[in-house]
Design an enzyme around this catalytic site. Sequence first.
Site, mmCIF file in Angstrom:
data_model
loop_
_atom_site.group_PDB
_atom_site.id
_atom_site.type_symbol
_atom_site.label_atom_id
_atom_site.label_comp_id
_atom_site.label_asym_id
_atom_site.label_seq_id
_atom_site.Cartn_x
_atom_site.Cartn_y
_atom_site.Cartn_z
ATOM 1 N N ARG A 77 0.826 -1.210 0.000
ATOM 2 C CA ARG A 77 0.000 0.000 0.000
ATOM 3 C C ARG A 77 0.860 1.261 0.000
ATOM 4 O O ARG A 77 0.552 2.242 -0.669
ATOM 5 C CB ARG A 77 -0.956 -0.018 1.194
ATOM 6 C CG ARG A 77 -2.025 -1.073 1.014
ATOM 7 C CD ARG A 77 -2.769 -1.321 2.265
ATOM 8 N NE ARG A 77 -3.648 -0.213 2.628
ATOM 9 C CZ ARG A 77 -4.241 -0.134 3.806
ATOM 10 N NH1 ARG A 77 -4.016 -1.066 4.718
ATOM 11 N NH2 ARG A 77 -5.044 0.865 4.096
ATOM 12 N N ASN A 109 -8.422 8.083 7.595
ATOM 13 C CA ASN A 109 -7.442 7.690 6.591
ATOM 14 C C ASN A 109 -6.040 7.636 7.183
ATOM 15 O O ASN A 109 -5.720 8.351 8.134
ATOM 16 C CB ASN A 109 -7.467 8.671 5.411
ATOM 17 C CG ASN A 109 -8.826 8.690 4.739
ATOM 18 O OD1 ASN A 109 -9.622 7.773 4.919
ATOM 19 N ND2 ASN A 109 -9.110 9.760 4.014
ATOM 20 N N HIS A 126 -6.997 6.427 12.968
ATOM 21 C CA HIS A 126 -6.508 5.068 12.692
ATOM 22 C C HIS A 126 -5.018 5.029 12.413
ATOM 23 O O HIS A 126 -4.513 4.068 11.843
ATOM 24 C CB HIS A 126 -7.276 4.478 11.494
ATOM 25 C CG HIS A 126 -8.743 4.349 11.757
ATOM 26 N ND1 HIS A 126 -9.672 4.304 10.746
ATOM 27 C CD2 HIS A 126 -9.435 4.303 12.916
ATOM 28 C CE1 HIS A 126 -10.896 4.194 11.289
ATOM 29 N NE2 HIS A 126 -10.771 4.197 12.605
ATOM 30 N N CYS A 137 10.160 -0.751 22.596
ATOM 31 C CA CYS A 137 10.384 0.528 23.316
ATOM 32 C C CYS A 137 9.320 1.560 22.986
ATOM 33 O O CYS A 137 9.307 2.644 23.569
ATOM 34 C CB CYS A 137 11.776 1.065 22.981
ATOM 35 S SG CYS A 137 11.947 1.668 21.294
ATOM 36 N N ASN A 221 -21.042 12.546 -0.335
ATOM 37 C CA ASN A 221 -20.734 11.176 -0.737
ATOM 38 C C ASN A 221 -21.515 10.898 -2.028
ATOM 39 O O ASN A 221 -22.663 11.302 -2.127
ATOM 40 C CB ASN A 221 -21.189 10.218 0.389
ATOM 41 C CG ASN A 221 -20.591 8.840 0.266
ATOM 42 O OD1 ASN A 221 -20.534 8.273 -0.826
ATOM 43 N ND2 ASN A 221 -20.105 8.295 1.375
ATOM 44 N N GLU A 223 -22.637 8.100 -2.806
ATOM 45 C CA GLU A 223 -23.626 7.050 -2.481
ATOM 46 C C GLU A 223 -24.295 7.339 -1.136
ATOM 47 O O GLU A 223 -23.737 8.047 -0.294
ATOM 48 C CB GLU A 223 -22.926 5.677 -2.383
ATOM 49 C CG GLU A 223 -22.326 5.177 -3.692
ATOM 50 C CD GLU A 223 -21.501 3.899 -3.484
ATOM 51 O OE1 GLU A 223 -20.875 3.455 -4.450
ATOM 52 O OE2 GLU A 223 -21.456 3.381 -2.346
#
Length: 249
Positions: A77, A109, A126, A137, A221, A223
């Site tokens: 990625r 993201n 995240h 450590c 969006n 959708e």
Amino acid sequence: MQAVMYSAMSDALRELLRSAKNVVVLTGAGVSAESGVPTFRGGGNTTVWKGMPFDVISSAGMLERDLAAVWEWFNYRRGLLASLKPNPAHEAIASWQDKFSEFALVTQNIDGLHQAAGSRHVIEMHGNIWRARCFDCGTRHDVRELKFDQGVPSCFDCGGHLRPDVVLFGEMLPTGAFERAAAAAQHCELCLVVGTSAVVYPAAALPEIARAAGAYVVEVNPERTPLSDSCDEVITGKAGEILPLLRRD
Ligand code: BV8
Ligand code: ZN
């Protein structure tokens, strides 16, 4: 196209953009879609890696079972992301941070594109794919320049094993990240939810917290999502086309 899109916005949102003092933006993978970053769900292209669904390879269980496989997945990625640039949606959001007296950007993201567009103090729920963390450590390292294509990298400080500094499924969020995001959501007048399928918790709870605190919640969006029905306004379309039209002036 611009005139039609602009009129798609309600007078209430136009007025809020003009007068709001406190704004929160929550983004998901959709805000990076026009930069070429694959999204995780929807559009038929659910991310699968070597036959494993995304939430299996990106899980705490997989990290315990096969750390090298998780690194291989994240190296792949990072390879995809390395040449990608922020799009007009990231740039619009970065331009807003100095236009409201209180502004918070919360992202799910891990691609770092908000920071690349100039956004500061991004609340990364995240983590970030360009950082690694030492199991032993706890030191965090920038791995943007780290070139290794297999195995598990060692901590530059203590030689311990590194892991991606990313929150995997089944893992707790970084200490304080959700609390800071929830506090911002509780005090905002306008909450823009951009490019998220609104299925991953606890991030998906933030728009509800904002709404319960009286904020005007707007979803951007192409959708519908599980959040759409509880939003005050849904602007159907792509973030890169719509956000530049949401101007404060
Ligand atoms: C947690 C990093 C407490 C990794 C990610 C069992 C055990 C433990 C927890 C759970 C469990 N069952 C459920 C849970 C909770 C779980 C969860 O919510 N699962 C869901 C799937 C049901 N959550 C967790 O595990 C979280 N931790 O709960 O801790 C705990 C701990 C232990 C035990 C119990 C509780 C951690 C969640 C974080 C996981 N890590 N990413 C990696 O990237 O590899 S989440 C992952 O999904 C990504 O970060 C992504 O950001 C996030 C959400 O996805 P979206 O951003 O919304 O992206 P998506 O592709 O889904 O949607 C894109 C949207 O964009 C679509 O709507 C599309 O229409 C739109 N779009 C497309 N193009 C555009 C566009 N929009 C605008 N413009 C466009 N051009
Ligand atoms: Zn270390």
